[in-house]
Write an enzyme that holds these catalytic residues in place. Structure first.
Site, PDB file in Angstrom:
ATOM      1  N   HIS A 126       0.813  -1.220   0.000  1.00  0.00           N
ATOM      2  CA  HIS A 126       0.000   0.000   0.000  1.00  0.00           C
ATOM      3  C   HIS A 126       0.852   1.278   0.000  1.00  0.00           C
ATOM      4  O   HIS A 126       0.310   2.362  -0.243  1.00  0.00           O
ATOM      5  CB  HIS A 126      -0.917   0.039   1.226  1.00  0.00           C
ATOM      6  CG  HIS A 126      -1.996  -0.991   1.223  1.00  0.00           C
ATOM      7  ND1 HIS A 126      -2.858  -1.155   0.164  1.00  0.00           N
ATOM      8  CD2 HIS A 126      -2.350  -1.919   2.153  1.00  0.00           C
ATOM      9  CE1 HIS A 126      -3.706  -2.152   0.444  1.00  0.00           C
ATOM     10  NE2 HIS A 126      -3.405  -2.626   1.633  1.00  0.00           N
ATOM     11  N   ASP A 163      -3.051 -10.631  -2.219  1.00  0.00           N
ATOM     12  CA  ASP A 163      -3.551 -10.104  -0.952  1.00  0.00           C
ATOM     13  C   ASP A 163      -5.038  -9.745  -1.080  1.00  0.00           C
ATOM     14  O   ASP A 163      -5.532  -9.465  -2.171  1.00  0.00           O
ATOM     15  CB  ASP A 163      -2.751  -8.854  -0.585  1.00  0.00           C
ATOM     16  CG  ASP A 163      -2.970  -8.374   0.837  1.00  0.00           C
ATOM     17  OD1 ASP A 163      -2.220  -8.784   1.734  1.00  0.00           O
ATOM     18  OD2 ASP A 163      -3.921  -7.583   1.050  1.00  0.00           O
ATOM     19  N   HIS A 165      -6.392  -7.086  -0.173  1.00  0.00           N
ATOM     20  CA  HIS A 165      -6.512  -5.669  -0.506  1.00  0.00           C
ATOM     21  C   HIS A 165      -5.688  -5.351  -1.750  1.00  0.00           C
ATOM     22  O   HIS A 165      -4.603  -5.888  -1.942  1.00  0.00           O
ATOM     23  CB  HIS A 165      -6.016  -4.816   0.665  1.00  0.00           C
ATOM     24  CG  HIS A 165      -6.707  -5.115   1.957  1.00  0.00           C
ATOM     25  ND1 HIS A 165      -6.200  -6.017   2.871  1.00  0.00           N
ATOM     26  CD2 HIS A 165      -7.867  -4.653   2.476  1.00  0.00           C
ATOM     27  CE1 HIS A 165      -7.023  -6.090   3.911  1.00  0.00           C
ATOM     28  NE2 HIS A 165      -8.041  -5.275   3.683  1.00  0.00           N
ATOM     29  N   ASP A 250      -4.637 -12.767   4.024  1.00  0.00           N
ATOM     30  CA  ASP A 250      -5.928 -12.277   4.513  1.00  0.00           C
ATOM     31  C   ASP A 250      -7.090 -12.702   3.617  1.00  0.00           C
ATOM     32  O   ASP A 250      -8.243 -12.352   3.891  1.00  0.00           O
ATOM     33  CB  ASP A 250      -5.926 -10.754   4.715  1.00  0.00           C
ATOM     34  CG  ASP A 250      -5.133 -10.004   3.673  1.00  0.00           C
ATOM     35  OD1 ASP A 250      -4.693 -10.611   2.683  1.00  0.00           O
ATOM     36  OD2 ASP A 250      -4.939  -8.785   3.852  1.00  0.00           O
TER      37      ASP A 250
END
Length: 348
Positions: A126, A163, A165, A250
């Site tokens: 990120h 991931d 996200h 995740d």
């Protein structure tokens, strides 16, 4: 050539974003404990870590931002944004995370290791040029990709991000660059709100960003089928010289931050799919790095499954896993990807 390397260092545990923060030192503690169990101990080559240099970080991040993170060193608590905080050891851990991944790339490119998994924190995908966000300080995989190009002269690198996200920072680092193909599966709409189908890159990099946004509820069969039916044809046409993987756990079925249904067997099969691509394109050269994953039991078991696959202790059957997929959902996803990418990737 058959050896799998791991990046492991207790200084990564010195990044302590807060007692109740999901990105806890316990994540690595449970993984490292698993590595010391009789079944796993002695099967992997540990890679010595080093700090990333400022010059290496500057290929991705601004000087002002690097200096701002450096100023947190020794301070018990600094908030970079609502989700991203540092402790006294965070800056050092972040340098070692990016540098450790670069070390793994050296070993794999030079043929000393067949593949590697960097078990590092803080995570990175990120982190943007001028800011940390989403638990991330420096963008480890982006820094490492540029390092691989500069230090080893690689001309084409594939970054795969599974991931939960979307890796906004990684996408933005390379969206105008046709030498680095970024492929991401992610829950959408979800943090950070980027990664729609229509985000395909820009300028000379148009077509080299491939986003596969997914609603919640996708499991082992669907994920593996996406890799086999979308990523694999694109990878074969792109012909990367190295595959880097932002390995987020995740998407595990019981992760507190997500809504996906992937099991350790699914992670093993995703790993096998990428290994098959690497064998076909780049002499098996694949380097994985830890991103998210916040259910400690799932994290431990899933990392174990990935490592067993990388090292040849197991060999998953991707065809069998794909046969379990919900093909109605897959047909929709494939149609959308072809709509936006069919003109770039003829093998889709």
């Amino acid at each position: 050539m058959g050896i799998t390397g791991i990046v492991r260092d207790n200084r990564y545990i010195d990044h302590r974003p807060g007692d109740y923060h999901p990105e806890s030192p316990r994540r690595l503690e449970v993984i490292y404990a698993m590595l010391d169990e009789p079944e796993m101990s002695g099967h992997f080559s540990e890679i010595a870590v080093r700090k990333a240099t400022k010059g290496e970080l500057l290929r991705i991040h601004s000087s002002d931002y690097i200096d701002a993170v450096a100023e947190t060193e020794g301070k018990p608590y600094v908030s970079l944004d609502a989700d991203t905080t540092t402790s006294s050891g965070s800056y050092n851990a972040a340098l070692l995370a990016a540098g450790g991944l670069c070390q793994a790339i050296d070993k794999v490119i030079l043929g000393e290791l067949r593949n590697a998994l960097a078990l590092v924190r803080p995570p990175g995908h990120h982190a943007e040029r001028n800011r940390g966000m989403g638990f991330c300080l420096f963008n480890n995989v982006a820094v490492a990709a540029r390092y691989a190009q500069d230090a080893h002269g690689l001309k084409r690198i594939l970054i795969v991000d599974w991931d939960l996200h979307h890796g906004n920072g990684t996408q933005h680092s390379f969206e105008a660059d046709p030498s680095i193909l970024y492929f991401s599966t992610h829950q959408y709409p979800h943090y950070p709100g980027t990664g729609a189908f229509h985000e395909t890159g820009k300028d000379l990099g148009t077509g080299f960003t491939v986003n596969v946004p997914l609603s919640s509820g996708y499991g082992d069969g669907e994920y593996v089928a996406i890799f086999e039916n979308i990523l694999k044809p694109i990878a074969r046409q792109f012909e990367p010289e190295l595959i880097l993987v932002s390995t987020g756990f995740d998407i595990y079925q019981d992760d507190p931050l997500g809504g996906m249904l992937v099991t350790p067997s699914g992670f093993a099969c995703l790993t096998r799919s990428i290994m098959d691509m690497a064998d076909a394109c780049c002499e098996g050269r694949a380097v994985f790095t830890l991103e998210g994953g916040y259910n400690l039991t799932g994290l431990r078991d899933s990392v174990k499954a990935v490592l067993k696959e990388l090292s040849g202790m197991s060999k998953s059957d991707c065809g069998n896993m794909t046969s379990r997929a919900d093909h109605q959902n897959l047909d929709y996803i494939l149609k959308q990807v072809r709509t936006f990418h069919g003109k770039f990737w003829r093998k889709l």
